[in-house]
Design a protein around this motif. Structure first.
Motif, PDB file in Angstrom:
ATOM      1  N   TYR A 103      37.700  25.483  42.773  1.00  0.00           N
ATOM      2  CA  TYR A 103      37.691  26.256  42.714  1.00  0.00           C
ATOM      3  C   TYR A 103      36.014  26.390  42.024  1.00  0.00           C
ATOM      4  N   GLU A 104      35.205  26.704  43.332  1.00  0.00           N
ATOM      5  CA  GLU A 104      33.881  26.952  43.021  1.00  0.00           C
ATOM      6  C   GLU A 104      33.351  28.092  43.410  1.00  0.00           C
ATOM      7  N   GLY A 105      32.536  28.475  42.450  1.00  0.00           N
ATOM      8  CA  GLY A 105      31.512  29.978  42.729  1.00  0.00           C
ATOM      9  C   GLY A 105      32.740  30.977  42.988  1.00  0.00           C
ATOM     10  N   LYS A 106      33.718  30.990  42.432  1.00  0.00           N
ATOM     11  CA  LYS A 106      34.292  32.053  42.365  1.00  0.00           C
ATOM     12  C   LYS A 106      35.248  32.130  43.677  1.00  0.00           C
ATOM     13  N   GLN A 107      35.260  31.184  44.340  1.00  0.00           N
ATOM     14  CA  GLN A 107      36.027  30.718  45.754  1.00  0.00           C
ATOM     15  C   GLN A 107      37.097  29.838  45.414  1.00  0.00           C
ATOM     16  N   LEU A 108      39.078  30.284  45.703  1.00  0.00           N
ATOM     17  CA  LEU A 108      39.759  29.721  45.702  1.00  0.00           C
ATOM     18  C   LEU A 108      40.061  28.448  46.859  1.00  0.00           C
ATOM     19  N   TYR A 109      40.040  27.031  46.789  1.00  0.00           N
ATOM     20  CA  TYR A 109      40.180  26.591  47.831  1.00  0.00           C
ATOM     21  C   TYR A 109      41.639  25.742  47.800  1.00  0.00           C
ATOM     22  N   VAL A 110      42.562  26.326  48.267  1.00  0.00           N
ATOM     23  CA  VAL A 110      44.447  25.385  48.523  1.00  0.00           C
ATOM     24  C   VAL A 110      43.854  24.745  49.880  1.00  0.00           C
ATOM     25  N   PRO A 123      34.209  48.623  34.372  1.00  0.00           N
ATOM     26  CA  PRO A 123      33.372  48.438  35.211  1.00  0.00           C
ATOM     27  C   PRO A 123      32.175  47.413  35.581  1.00  0.00           C
ATOM     28  N   GLN A 124      32.203  46.384  34.184  1.00  0.00           N
ATOM     29  CA  GLN A 124      31.648  45.038  34.776  1.00  0.00           C
ATOM     30  C   GLN A 124      32.194  44.067  35.717  1.00  0.00           C
ATOM     31  N   GLN A 125      33.652  44.424  35.844  1.00  0.00           N
ATOM     32  CA  GLN A 125      33.885  43.400  37.364  1.00  0.00           C
ATOM     33  C   GLN A 125      34.189  43.842  38.708  1.00  0.00           C
ATOM     34  N   LEU A 126      34.243  42.941  39.668  1.00  0.00           N
ATOM     35  CA  LEU A 126      34.500  43.561  41.178  1.00  0.00           C
ATOM     36  C   LEU A 126      36.050  43.378  41.806  1.00  0.00           C
ATOM     37  N   GLN A 148      44.828  36.853  49.226  1.00  0.00           N
ATOM     38  CA  GLN A 148      45.783  36.810  49.748  1.00  0.00           C
ATOM     39  C   GLN A 148      46.101  35.566  49.647  1.00  0.00           C
ATOM     40  N   LEU A 149      46.988  35.441  48.997  1.00  0.00           N
ATOM     41  CA  LEU A 149      47.756  33.874  48.356  1.00  0.00           C
ATOM     42  C   LEU A 149      49.123  33.616  49.379  1.00  0.00           C
ATOM     43  N   GLY A 150      48.888  32.851  50.366  1.00  0.00           N
ATOM     44  CA  GLY A 150      50.695  32.702  51.260  1.00  0.00           C
ATOM     45  C   GLY A 150      50.820  34.037  51.837  1.00  0.00           C
ATOM     46  N   SER A 151      51.536  34.040  51.474  1.00  0.00           N
ATOM     47  CA  SER A 151      52.326  35.751  51.631  1.00  0.00           C
ATOM     48  C   SER A 151      52.322  36.949  50.587  1.00  0.00           C
ATOM     49  N   VAL A 152      51.628  36.109  49.552  1.00  0.00           N
ATOM     50  CA  VAL A 152      51.411  37.499  49.070  1.00  0.00           C
ATOM     51  C   VAL A 152      50.109  37.823  48.896  1.00  0.00           C
ATOM     52  N   SER A 153      50.308  39.619  48.555  1.00  0.00           N
ATOM     53  CA  SER A 153      48.255  40.166  48.353  1.00  0.00           C
ATOM     54  C   SER A 153      48.764  40.587  47.212  1.00  0.00           C
ATOM     55  N   HIS A 154      47.816  40.039  46.170  1.00  0.00           N
ATOM     56  CA  HIS A 154      47.013  41.055  45.185  1.00  0.00           C
ATOM     57  C   HIS A 154      45.881  41.106  45.019  1.00  0.00           C
ATOM     58  N   TYR A 155      45.430  42.282  43.905  1.00  0.00           N
ATOM     59  CA  TYR A 155      44.237  41.978  42.989  1.00  0.00           C
ATOM     60  C   TYR A 155      43.967  40.905  42.466  1.00  0.00           C
ATOM     61  N   ILE A 156      42.283  40.418  42.121  1.00  0.00           N
ATOM     62  CA  ILE A 156      42.157  40.143  41.045  1.00  0.00           C
ATOM     63  C   ILE A 156      40.672  40.915  40.745  1.00  0.00           C
ATOM     64  N   TYR A 157      39.863  40.109  39.573  1.00  0.00           N
ATOM     65  CA  TYR A 157      38.697  39.848  39.032  1.00  0.00           C
ATOM     66  C   TYR A 157      38.347  39.849  39.600  1.00  0.00           C
ATOM     67  N   ASN A 158      36.484  39.197  39.577  1.00  0.00           N
ATOM     68  CA  ASN A 158      35.845  38.589  39.638  1.00  0.00           C
ATOM     69  C   ASN A 158      34.184  39.309  38.936  1.00  0.00           C
ATOM     70  N   ASN A 159      34.048  38.756  37.883  1.00  0.00           N
ATOM     71  CA  ASN A 159      32.719  39.022  36.919  1.00  0.00           C
ATOM     72  C   ASN A 159      31.527  38.537  38.087  1.00  0.00           C
ATOM     73  N   PRO A 160      30.341  39.496  38.389  1.00  0.00           N
ATOM     74  CA  PRO A 160      29.598  38.824  39.328  1.00  0.00           C
ATOM     75  C   PRO A 160      28.347  38.055  38.600  1.00  0.00           C
ATOM     76  N   ARG A 161      28.418  38.644  36.820  1.00  0.00           N
ATOM     77  CA  ARG A 161      27.592  39.222  36.072  1.00  0.00           C
ATOM     78  C   ARG A 161      27.888  37.134  35.492  1.00  0.00           C
TER      79      ARG A 161
END
Length: 267
Positions: A156-163, A181-184, A189-202
């Motif tokens: 996990y680097e730069g808010k990017q997950l690698y598997v 409001p402070q997040q993105l 898409q993790l495996g067969s599951v599509s789901h939402y996540i939050y990332n804080n750009p700041r």
């Protein structure tokens, strides 16, 4: 407090008292009644008969509560168990105050208290929302998303997950969503599951070099990626610590009136 242990003790105690009454105490009461009836030619009146057959209060309570407690123990241990979400680590999938249902047989049946798996069913899959006992404090239950399976390499680097060396696809849905409001808000898409996540750009957030998930262990992360105490900090989840798979929200309660408008499946 270990509710499972208290429930097992209550079932064992009430069951033992109930069985003792059926096998020994109840026949003794009937024997006393028969002896009293044989000692009189006029027969016993109703109050006297009732007094001789009356169950002591521990037996009365045990007979009433044992079946109920046994059903609760079986359902809670082997079928489904309710939990409440105490933190925001799984936002936006789960909110603080959500009451969820956890499938207890999805990953195999386990004995209550000792947590030994005696019947294998399925193993966790990448993308599952899993409840488990926190490795550093087993009395505390955690809920996170399964990211890495045994043998997977995770980075996990730069808010990017690698598997296994491949970046996990994510798509920007909204900048500064109303609920955070402070997040993105992103769709992952993790495996067969599509789901939402939050990332804080700041917030640069945690960085994690590549690790390999050991056999019999899992790597988990919260969907609120910059605000989650998960495997990036404390390591892997042992298979023995698994509780079950979260599959539905059935109620939300934030201190006011309970709300059932957020009933939904957990993806």
């Amino acid at each position: 407090m270990d509710f499972s242990l208290l429930l097992v003790i209550a079932v064992a105690l009430s069951g033992a008292i109930y069985l003792l009454d059926v096998l020994w105490l109840r026949p003794k009461r009937r024997e006393r009644l028969a002896t009293a009836e044989a000692a009189t030619t006029e027969g016993l009146d109703a109050p006297t008969r009732e007094k001789l057959l009356k169950e002591p209060w521990p037996i009365d309570y045990s007979r009433s509560f044992f079946p109920v407690l046994l059903v609760v123990l079986v359902v809670r241990s082997f079928i489904v168990e309710p939990f409440q979400i105490p933190s925001g680590s799984m936002k936006p999938t789960l909110e603080v105050g959500d009451f969820i249902l956890v499938n207890k047989f999805a990953y195999g049946l386990r004995l209550p208290v000792v947590h030994h798996r005696f019947l294998e069913v399925d193993d966790p899959e990448r993308g599952d929302v899993m409840v488990f006992r926190f490795p550093e404090e087993p009395a505390v239950n955690f809920i996170k998303r399964v990211v890495g399976l045994p043998g997977d390499s995770i980075r996990y680097e730069g808010k990017q997950l690698y598997v296994n060396g491949e970046p996990i696809t994510k798509t920007l849905i909204e900048e500064g969503p109303e609920l955070s409001p402070q997040q993105l808000l992103l769709e992952e898409q993790l495996g067969s599951v599509s789901h939402y996540i939050y990332n804080n750009p700041r917030d640069p957030g945690p960085q994690m070099r590549e690790v390999v998930v050991p056999d019999g262990h899992y790597f988990t992360m919260g969907d609120n990626r910059d605000h989650s105490n998960d495997s990036r900090y404390w390591g892997f989840v042992p298979e023995d610590n698994i509780v079950g798979r979260a599959f539905a929200v059935w109620m939300h309660w934030d201190g006011g009136l309970p709300s059932f408008t957020s009933v939904r499946r957990i993806e």
